[in-house]
Motif scaffolding. Structure first.
Motif, short mmCIF file in Angstrom:
data_model
loop_
_atom_site.label_atom_id
_atom_site.label_comp_id
_atom_site.label_asym_id
_atom_site.label_seq_id
_atom_site.Cartn_x
_atom_site.Cartn_y
_atom_site.Cartn_z
N MET A 35 -6.33 37.58 45.76
CA MET A 35 -6.68 38.56 46.79
C MET A 35 -6.02 39.90 46.47
N ILE A 36 -4.79 39.89 46.02
CA ILE A 36 -4.11 41.13 45.66
C ILE A 36 -4.85 41.81 44.52
N LEU A 37 -5.22 41.04 43.51
CA LEU A 37 -5.96 41.59 42.37
C LEU A 37 -7.32 42.13 42.81
N SER A 38 -8.03 41.38 43.63
CA SER A 38 -9.33 41.81 44.13
C SER A 38 -9.20 43.07 44.98
N GLY A 39 -8.18 43.11 45.81
CA GLY A 39 -7.95 44.30 46.63
C GLY A 39 -7.68 45.54 45.80
N LEU A 40 -6.92 45.36 44.72
CA LEU A 40 -6.66 46.49 43.82
C LEU A 40 -7.95 46.97 43.16
N PHE A 41 -8.77 46.02 42.69
CA PHE A 41 -10.04 46.40 42.05
C PHE A 41 -10.97 47.10 43.02
N GLN A 42 -11.08 46.58 44.24
CA GLN A 42 -11.94 47.21 45.25
C GLN A 42 -11.44 48.61 45.59
N SER A 43 -10.14 48.76 45.71
CA SER A 43 -9.57 50.07 46.02
C SER A 43 -9.82 51.07 44.90
N ILE A 44 -9.68 50.62 43.67
CA ILE A 44 -9.94 51.49 42.53
C ILE A 44 -11.41 51.91 42.49
N ALA A 45 -12.31 50.95 42.78
CA ALA A 45 -13.74 51.28 42.82
C ALA A 45 -14.02 52.29 43.92
N GLY A 46 -13.38 52.13 45.07
CA GLY A 46 -13.57 53.09 46.16
C GLY A 46 -13.04 54.46 45.82
N LEU A 80 -15.03 58.07 45.38
CA LEU A 80 -14.64 59.27 46.13
C LEU A 80 -14.26 60.44 45.23
N LEU A 81 -13.53 60.16 44.17
CA LEU A 81 -12.97 61.22 43.34
C LEU A 81 -13.84 61.60 42.14
N ALA A 102 -19.46 57.61 51.52
CA ALA A 102 -19.41 56.47 52.45
C ALA A 102 -19.14 55.18 51.68
N TRP A 103 -19.80 55.01 50.55
CA TRP A 103 -19.61 53.83 49.73
C TRP A 103 -18.16 53.73 49.26
N GLY A 104 -17.59 54.86 48.87
CA GLY A 104 -16.20 54.89 48.42
C GLY A 104 -15.23 54.53 49.54
N TRP A 160 -19.15 58.87 37.65
CA TRP A 160 -18.73 57.77 36.80
C TRP A 160 -19.71 56.60 36.89
N TYR A 161 -20.28 56.39 38.07
CA TYR A 161 -21.17 55.25 38.30
C TYR A 161 -22.57 55.53 37.78
N VAL A 162 -23.23 54.49 37.28
CA VAL A 162 -24.56 54.61 36.73
C VAL A 162 -25.60 54.64 37.84
N ALA A 163 -25.34 53.94 38.95
CA ALA A 163 -26.30 53.87 40.04
C ALA A 163 -26.51 55.24 40.67
N THR A 164 -27.76 55.50 41.00
CA THR A 164 -28.06 56.75 41.69
C THR A 164 -27.81 56.56 43.18
N GLU A 165 -27.70 57.66 43.91
CA GLU A 165 -27.46 57.56 45.34
C GLU A 165 -28.64 56.92 46.06
N LYS A 166 -29.84 57.01 45.50
CA LYS A 166 -31.00 56.36 46.11
C LYS A 166 -30.87 54.84 46.05
N SER A 167 -30.21 54.31 45.04
CA SER A 167 -30.06 52.87 44.93
C SER A 167 -28.93 52.33 45.81
N LEU A 168 -28.20 53.19 46.48
CA LEU A 168 -27.12 52.77 47.37
C LEU A 168 -27.61 52.53 48.79
N LEU A 169 -28.91 52.41 48.97
CA LEU A 169 -29.54 52.21 50.27
C LEU A 169 -29.31 53.44 51.14
#
Length: 132
Positions: A22-33, A37-38, A57-59, A42-51
């Motif tokens: 859980m600690i490792l997963s939380g770190l990964f999720q936080s880094i992704a967020g 945000l920053l 907001a996703w971050g 960096w992400y390949v997905a376009t904003e249209k694919s984020l629903l």
């Protein structure tokens, strides 16, 4: 090693495993967020694919969930009841996600489901041994 004059079972190792994952997963999720945000480019997905969400907001969603999982992981290592509930819910969601991908990744999915079941068993039956 004893807690409240009671010997710890061998299953407490699985509870520690769940807490560390859980600690490792939380770190990964936080880094992704934080990355969303920053540095959203960096992400390949376009904003249209984020629903309906944009990168901001996703971050924030990923950062919030990541911090909750991180806090729950540390609390699980201290025997917190609410962290045990969060760990079980996350393991159930992980098992369902693995079940959904069993046709694409059968061996990996079965492995993840097995680990999730072991974590659920350890946390629900032996998680209270970590108190004290």
């Amino acid at each position: 090693m004893a807690t409240n004059n009671k010997e710890l079972s061998n299953w407490t190792g699985w509870v520690f495993f769940a807490g560390l994952m859980m600690i490792l997963s939380g770190l990964f999720q936080s880094i992704a967020g934080l990355t969303a945000l920053l540095r959203p480019t960096w992400y390949v997905a376009t904003e249209k694919s984020l629903l309906v969400f944009n990168y901001t907001a996703w971050g924030w969603i990923h950062l919030s969930i990541g911090l909750l999982i991180l806090l729950a992981g540390f609390s699980l290592l201290h025997g917190s009841t609410w962290a045990r509930i969060v760990a079980v819910v996350l393991a159930i969601l992980s098992a369902v996600a693995a079940l959904a991908s069993v046709s694409a990744y059968p061996i990996w999915s079965i492995l993840i489901i097995t680990i999730d079941v072991l974590v659920i068993h350890a946390v629900t039956v032996y998680g209270s041994e970590l108190k004290g």
